[in-house]
Design a protein around this motif. Structure first.
Motif, short mmCIF file in Angstrom:
data_model
loop_
_atom_site.label_atom_id
_atom_site.label_comp_id
_atom_site.label_asym_id
_atom_site.label_seq_id
_atom_site.Cartn_x
_atom_site.Cartn_y
_atom_site.Cartn_z
N ALA A 185 1.63 -7.28 -2.70
CA ALA A 185 1.89 -7.32 -4.17
C ALA A 185 1.01 -6.65 -5.05
O ALA A 185 1.45 -5.80 -5.98
N ILE A 186 -0.28 -6.81 -4.61
CA ILE A 186 -1.34 -6.02 -5.47
C ILE A 186 -1.27 -4.51 -5.16
O ILE A 186 -1.56 -3.65 -6.21
N GLY A 187 -0.74 -4.19 -4.04
CA GLY A 187 -0.65 -2.83 -3.85
C GLY A 187 0.61 -2.39 -4.74
O GLY A 187 0.67 -1.16 -5.28
N LEU A 188 1.55 -3.01 -4.89
CA LEU A 188 2.62 -2.68 -5.72
C LEU A 188 2.47 -2.75 -7.13
O LEU A 188 2.88 -1.73 -7.90
N ALA A 189 1.66 -3.62 -7.42
CA ALA A 189 1.38 -3.71 -8.98
C ALA A 189 0.34 -2.45 -9.41
O ALA A 189 0.59 -2.17 -10.63
N GLU A 190 -0.54 -2.08 -8.67
CA GLU A 190 -1.40 -1.02 -9.14
C GLU A 190 -0.40 0.26 -9.45
O GLU A 190 -1.04 1.02 -10.38
N ILE A 245 -3.02 -1.66 5.97
CA ILE A 245 -1.62 -1.30 6.10
C ILE A 245 -1.02 -2.14 4.97
O ILE A 245 0.15 -1.46 4.26
N ALA A 246 -1.15 -3.47 4.69
CA ALA A 246 -0.22 -4.08 3.74
C ALA A 246 -0.50 -3.49 2.24
O ALA A 246 0.48 -3.55 1.51
N THR A 247 -1.76 -3.14 1.90
CA THR A 247 -1.93 -2.47 0.39
C THR A 247 -1.31 -1.25 0.47
O THR A 247 -0.54 -0.78 -0.78
N THR A 248 -1.30 -0.47 1.62
CA THR A 248 -0.44 0.93 1.57
C THR A 248 0.78 0.79 1.59
O THR A 248 1.50 1.49 0.70
N MET A 274 5.73 1.45 -1.54
CA MET A 274 7.17 0.86 -2.14
C MET A 274 7.10 1.32 -3.83
O MET A 274 8.17 1.64 -4.34
N GLY A 275 6.25 1.09 -4.46
CA GLY A 275 6.07 1.12 -5.75
C GLY A 275 6.23 2.82 -6.10
O GLY A 275 7.08 3.22 -6.97
N ILE A 332 -1.89 7.82 0.21
CA ILE A 332 -2.12 6.41 -0.20
C ILE A 332 -2.93 5.75 1.00
O ILE A 332 -3.87 5.00 0.81
N ALA A 333 -2.54 5.89 2.27
CA ALA A 333 -3.39 5.35 3.28
C ALA A 333 -4.91 5.70 3.37
O ALA A 333 -5.64 5.03 3.47
N LEU A 334 -5.09 7.37 2.94
CA LEU A 334 -6.50 7.73 2.74
C LEU A 334 -7.18 7.08 1.74
O LEU A 334 -8.35 6.52 1.97
N TRP A 335 -6.45 6.94 0.45
CA TRP A 335 -7.29 6.32 -0.74
C TRP A 335 -7.42 4.82 -0.41
O TRP A 335 -8.42 4.66 -0.51
N ASN A 336 -6.43 4.10 0.16
CA ASN A 336 -6.90 2.85 0.31
C ASN A 336 -7.74 2.46 1.39
O ASN A 336 -8.79 1.42 1.40
#
Length: 212
Positions: free
Chosen positions: A21-26, A57-60, A65-66, A150-154
């Protein structure tokens, strides 16, 4: 005071779903400092609620998705509305119209590389899905490039937070995020300066380009 630490405590209540959810929200809240939240998540990673790889993985997944949602939204809106939307979002993250146009021009010629690299620049990463949708970037190319970026950034910031708390137990998430912000601002200012110098140099080599 540790606002980011408090936010992560709230995320932890929902476990992996909270990370998604926080990954999507950002992606939709430019005021939410994704790097700061990711660092705080890394600091909170102890295996009790989530492991290091689960956090990445989850934040990515949430952020991807966003980004994918914005990409398809723009393709559905049409060019005129998409351009207005792009400039509106750009203003919200501090990008001028001229810089957005330069990003669009660069993306046309180097889609794969810039799709990945753009996810490593705090302001540009938020408008890239919109720009890619506007330009009609190939969906497979967009998906693969953005996922890697995104995976690199997160992974970078979550791992940074994780290593920081190992080195300095009890470190304040918000204080560390503020220091990282300073470094990011300096890096972006230097990047902008290099971009302006390159643009002036290219205009000197090809004066006709500035009149187009």
């Amino acid at each position: 005071m540790d606002p980011l630490g408090n936010l992560v405590d709230w995320i932890a209540i929902y476990g992996t779903l909270g990370l998604v959810a926080i990954g999507l929200a950002e992606r939709f809240l430019p005021a939410l400092p994704s790097y700061g939240v990711l660092v705080a998540i890394g600091i909170a990673t102890d295996g009790a609620v989530w492991s290091l790889h689960t956090a990445v993985i989850a934040t990515t997944v949430g952020s991807f998705m966003g980004a994918l949602g914005l990409y398809f939204l723009v393709r559905a809106l049409g060019r005129t509305k998409s351009v207005r939307f792009l400039y509106w979002v750009g203003r919200g993250v501090g990008l001028s119209q001229s810089r957005i146009e330069w990003i669009l021009s660069s993306l046309r010629s180097r889609e794969r590389a810039l799709t990945i690299l753009s996810q490593l620049i705090s302001t540009v990463r938020l408008i890239l899905p919109i720009a890619a949708g506007l330009l009609g970037t190939n969906t497979l190319r967009f998906v693969s490039g953005v996922a890697v970026g995104i995976a690199l950034w997160n992974g970078l910031f979550i791992a940074g937070g994780y290593l920081a708390v190992l080195a300095v137990p009890g470190i304040n998430s918000s204080a560390l995020a503020l220091k990282i912000l300073v470094l990011l601002v300096v890096a972006e200012v230097l990047t902008a300066m290099v971009w302006r110098l390159q643009r002036r140099y290219s205009m000197c080599l090809n004066p006709g380009a500035s009149k187009r």
